[in-house]
Each structure stands twice: as structure tokens, then as C-alpha cells.
Design an enzyme around this catalytic site. Structure first.
Site, PDB file in Angstrom:
ATOM      1  CD1 TRP B  90      50.790  43.031  51.202  1.00  0.00           C
ATOM      2  CD2 TRP B  90      49.544  42.218  52.873  1.00  0.00           C
ATOM      3  NE1 TRP B  90      49.626  43.770  51.267  1.00  0.00           N
ATOM      4  CE2 TRP B  90      48.845  43.294  52.271  1.00  0.00           C
ATOM      5  CE3 TRP B  90      48.960  41.555  53.940  1.00  0.00           C
ATOM      6  CZ2 TRP B  90      47.586  43.718  52.709  1.00  0.00           C
ATOM      7  CZ3 TRP B  90      47.710  41.974  54.389  1.00  0.00           C
ATOM      8  CH2 TRP B  90      47.036  43.039  53.774  1.00  0.00           C
ATOM      9  CG  ASP B 162      51.199  36.473  49.108  1.00  0.00           C
ATOM     10  OD1 ASP B 162      50.442  36.405  48.118  1.00  0.00           O
ATOM     11  OD2 ASP B 162      50.959  37.190  50.099  1.00  0.00           O
ATOM     12  CE  LYS B 186      44.750  43.162  46.370  1.00  0.00           C
ATOM     13  NZ  LYS B 186      43.946  44.175  47.040  1.00  0.00           N
TER      14      LYS B 186
END
Lengths: 349, 349
Positions: B90, B162, B186
Site C-alpha cells: 500500500w 495511512d 476495516k
């Protein structure tokens, strides 16, 4: 509004989607359950609208406003000009956003009429070789709608259409368009998903600055699943599509929408208190704007209607007045109740 | 996963939100009902995390991936360089996306270890005057997590983080960050809403090319309602926030997450079949990756676990193997069932 049977199904499946023991809100978007939801939504939209295989169907995020940037980022090449037809606040905002990414030419505008008219197609004045021609085919704030659009063969470039607020309210000949964009939150589902239908030859013209999540080609290659899509919104859209398919498709939706809006416009044209400022041939079937011309009377009617359970009739904050939204899921009875409220209000004041 | 009582409340309110006779999916985002939902979500998040008033809380669309573009578009000035710490796929994707918008310097990477480690903070090699320092504090695919981060005073520029995949799994000292981004899907709610927490002095540095829907300052000025926000997702996030507030806040969440993940890591470290490749101090409490080293055995365990109702244990398609996600809403019993399945599997094969 959403169809009651769609909401009931969402409610019934909320804790356990069809024996999966998961809510759609909890699923992995890579799992077989969601993959099927997405595949069915794409197939059902293709069937409902009649979208040929040379168009891709994308489910993106960011709403119509996101596509105000997404369209030029994907379609406006270096040194090119994009032509905008301005028929209200949304097309105006789209043109303003496009200026970040290149040259914009206003091909026509009816701002001087306060958008009570659509610019007549024969007066659209194009730039020499535009990258695309942009329209917003239903302007919610001003209550106008394009009931006819020029044929593609009479335009100098692909037609890009923001159809957000009347998408699936009437049949669409998608072959006349290069790109159609539609935020789902009016007729198609809950806010949070934006449908983009793109002709294949327009997929791969993006500027370097185009964010990957907005990039048509990349999102098409990943079947809208480069990253986690708005799964729950797509699921509800899928249910709405099935609802439309089993209720006569877009032709039947159009018949209902013509009839609903005609009741209301006829009542307004006959009213001694209220009127609709929009030219008859340009009136929206989705958003009926009207006013008494007196803010006090408008406010009184708003309260009167609310007391009868008729909500969300306030005009957009930028223009005031009153506005009734008659999206697909608004039943005939809803429009009839409003017509009755207008008549009753006129009797008592 | 979402807490069962949150899902039950969503189900109960689905057709009629608290006497409004509307579903949250149908409300105008400008109506009083949704305005209150949004205001409560902002206030509850501020309370839960302890976010001081010089940080704005934005609810955007586009997910973490959207912010891979949003961050440089908002923060990377002309001629400036952004420093990225790459600890997995990511952060790598974020660095790649940022190159569209300016100069990117990789301050550290553990790619050579296949991201089984976090780059040690003392080895981060910064560029002379970066615009910001970017990290992804939990990498879902490789199962690593930053359990400590450098203090802001020891960094040459604001820290941009992030935190999507472990946001609200542990206490956060937001004053150490310039910007924190978190896709909700999430721990916090359904997919389709991205939370961005921005310190005031970083709001107004955006590039011209920044799409308005991604523009921190503009979205802050419009209280995340420049255009229609993803209302339903924000509503569910709001319920999850209240759930966390009434269950001991982030400190209690951390205690549960430490315990859940320790059970599983202890079982893996004691296992004769399976192991976790991630260095002990860098292991994620959210995403536990493990493998037998043999794809056939991994597949056999996957089937064995599925038959016991333990789903979504497949490793990310890019790395294979197995992965258990222990997000906030996963009960202790879920982790215990997995530990038991591992032990039972080892007994029978």
C-alpha cells in the site's frame, strides 16, 4: 426515495445475506458473494438500458462532482478544448472544474434566463475541434430537463452527459453518447456510488494527473475493483435494477414519470397562487420547481405540506422557492397528494 | 466485521429512521436528520480519538487509494519532494501514485525482506526539505504494523499516515500527525467513506490540479457536504463510534486486540506446520499472515477452516498463503476458534 420492496429486502438480508452469515457491509469485495452482486448489477444495467458491448460500465466513487474533474482528466488532451453547454448550476460547476485541466469553451448558456430554458441545440456554437461536448441533461436546482438531444452525427465530438438526476427515468439510446455519468442517489440507489458508462475508444485518453481511482481505463481493467468499491451501495443499486426490470423497464418508468409530473405541472399552470418558471418544453419530470413569488407564502405552504406528511419540498438553498422531486420511486399517490395539498392550500388562504 | 448490535440497529431503523418515515438511504443530506447524523459522527470521533480543535475531520469518498492521489495533490508544492517510507504494497502504491504530482523520495524500504519487517526509524534517510513524510502504519497484505512511530519533533516535515486498516484499533496521539487517512471499511464501518483528519495549517496547500471533491480546504469549508456525501456509510460509522465509546474507547479496543492477536501468534509460533514470516516486533494485530510453506497444505487448511465456518482466511492474491483478519469487531471467540482449528488440523494431518 427507494422502492419499498427494495428497502424491505435490504432489511431482511441485513444480518445474513442469503445464508452467507455475513452482512453485505462485512463481505470481502473479493469474495464470491460480492463478485456475484457486482456481476449481476453490471449485467442487469446492460440489459435494462440496452448497453452494447463496446461500452464499459464502471462503479466509481466521488459523485457527479467527482466526475466534473474525472471527465476532463480522462478526455481532455494537451492543447485541446472542451465545449460545455450550460443549462444550470451543475453544468456551470462542471465547466468551472474543467478549467483546472485545460481550455473550456462555453458553447451555449441560458444563464440570462435564470436557466428557465435549455439552450436550443441549433444555437450551440462549438469551438473548432473540441475534445468533447458536455451537457447536464437534468438540472435539479432549476428544474429543467433536456427532452431531446442532438444526434451524435450532428455533433463535432463525443457527447458527455451528466444524467445523474434523471438516469433510468426514461429510455436511453446510449449509442448517441461517448460517456454518461450518473450519481446513483436520485433514481438508482443510495449516495456513494457513481455509475460511468464509457465507450471503449474513450477509455485511454487520460492525463498523467488523473488519479488512478478516476482513471476509466484502469478501473475498467479492474472491473471497478482496483480498490474496495462501495459494496453496499452497489448491492442496493443491483436490487433497484432488478425492481425496474420486473416493473416494465425504462419505457414503463417513463410513462409513470410523464404522468406524475403532468399532474403537478397541470395543477401549477391552473393555480392562482403558484407557478413554475420553466418554459413548458424544458420542464423536468424529476424536479418540479415552483413558487408563489412571495417567500412568506412559500414558507406557509412548506409548513402546510409538512403537516400533511409531504417532506423535502424546500427549493435549493441557492434559489429558494419550492421544489418537488418526483424520482422513479415516488408513487403516483405522492404526486396526487401534492396536487391535492396545493388545491387545499389555495382554498384556505 | 461490524458489531452485531450495530447491524441490528441498522436493520431496525432501515425503513423508518427514528420516526422520520424515511430510510437513511433516502434522506436529503441537507435535511435536519442527516445533518445531525453527520454532526454526531464528527463529535463522537473527536471525543473517541481526542482530536483537538486545530484538526478538521473530513468524510470523503474514494478510499485509501483515492488519498494516494489526494495527499500529494493537497500537500506537494511545486518543486517540492515528498518522502515515502515503504513497508508494503500500500505504501508502495501510494509512492507510485504520488509521482504523478511531483518528486518522490523513498526514505526507506524493506522490500528486500519481502516486507517481513518495518524499516527501522533510525534508518529513514530523508530528502533535504520534504513536503511531508508518508507512512502506511498497517500493511494488510504483508501483515506488518508500526507499533511505534517517530515523534513529530524528530521528523523534518509533517507525518502523513495511512492508518486505514488499523484505525480505531488502538489509541492515537493525533498531535504527532499532520494528516491521517483511513478508509472506513476495516474497523469503522462499511466501504464507501474515507475519513481524513487534517491539521489546519495543511488545509490550503493544494495544487491547481486537485479535484474539488479531494480538496481538503474546500471540503472542510463545506463540512464534507460540497456534494452529496455517502450518507448511509457515514450513518453506520456513527453507530460504530458510539459502540466504541460505550465499550471502553480505544484503550479497551487495544487491550482486546493485543490479546486476540497474541493467542494466534503464540499458536503459530508453537505450531509444527504453520509459521508467521513477520518479525515479532513488527507483527500486525489486525492481519495475521501465516503459511505452511506448502500451497497444497495451505489450501487443505483453508477448506478445513471453511468447513468449520471460519471464512475469508485466504492470503491476498498477490502473496498467497493464509491470512486471518482480527479487526475490532472480531470477537475473542473468533480468534479462539481459529487457534483451535490450527491445533485440530495439525492433529489430523
Amino acid at each position: 426515495m427507494l422502492p419499498h420492496d427494495v428497502l424491505s429486502q435490504v432489511q431482511a438480508e441485513l444480518l445474513d445475506f442469503r445464508g452467507s452469515s455475513m452482512s453485505v457491509m462485512e463481505m470481502s469485495h473479493r469474495g464470491p458473494e460480492f463478485e456475484q452482486i457486482l456481476a449481476e448489477a453490471v449485467a442487469d444495467l446492460r440489459l435494462l438500458v440496452g448497453i452494447p458491448s463496446n461500452y464499459k460500465i464502471l462503479f466509481l466513487q466521488g459523485g457527479g462532482y467527482g466526475q466534473f474533474a474525472g471527465v476532463p482528466l480522462n478526455l481532455l488532451g494537451a492543447g485541446q478544448t472542451a465545449d460545455y453547454v450550460v443549462s444550470g448550476g451543475w453544468s456551470q460547476a462542471a465547466a468551472m472544474e474543467a478549467r483546472r485541466y485545460g481550455s473550456v469553451h462555453i458553447a451555449a448558456t441560458t444563464e440570462s434566463t435564470q436557466f428557465t430554458q435549455i439552450p436550443a441545440a441549433q444555437n450551440w456554437a462549438f469551438s473548432p475541434a473540441p475534445a468533447y461536448v458536455y451537457v447536464c441533461s437534468n438540472e435539479t436546482v432549476f428544474g429543467n430537463e433536456m427532452h431531446t438531444l442532438p444526434m451524435a452525427q450532428n455533433l463535432p465530438a463525443p457527447l458527455v452527459c451528466d444524467a445523474s438526476s434523471h438516469f433510468l427515468s426514461r429510455p436511453i439510446d446510449i449509442t448517441q453518447y461517448g460517456v454518461m455519468i450518473a450519481g446513483a442517489q436520485k433514481n438508482v440507489g443510495p449516495a456513494g456510488v457513481t455509475i460511468v458508462i464509457v465507450r471503449d475508444d474513450l477509455l485511454d485518453r487520460a492525463q498523467i494527473a488523473c488519479p488512478t481511482v478516476m482513471h476509466y481505463q484502469t478501473m475498467a481493467q479492474h472491473n471497478s475493483m482496483l480498490n474496495t468499491p462501495p459494496c453496499f451501495s452497489i448491492y442496493v443499486v443491483g436490487l433497484v435494477l432488478k425492481h425496474l426490470l420486473t416493473h416494465g423497464g425504462l419505457a414503463a418508468a417513463q410513462i409513470r414519470n410523464v404522468e406524475k409530473s403532468r399532474w403537478l405541472y397541470d395543477a401549477l399552470d391552473a393555480s392562482s397562487r403558484f407557478s413554475c418558471p420553466v418554459r413548458k418544453q424544458d420542464r423536468s419530470r424529476m424536479n418540479v420547481v415552483f413558487t408563489s413569488g412571495d417567500a412568506v407564502v412559500d414558507a406557509a405552504f412548506l409548513a402546510f405540506a409538512e403537516a400533511r406528511g409531504l417532506k423535502q419540498l424546500k427549493g435549493h438553498r441557492s434559489v429558494g422557492g419550492l421544489r418537488a422531486s418526483l424520482y422513479n420511486a415516488m408513487p403516483m399517490a405522492g404526486a396526487a397528494a401534492l396536487v391535492e395539498a396545493i388545491a387545499e392550500f389555495e382554498r384556505i388562504i
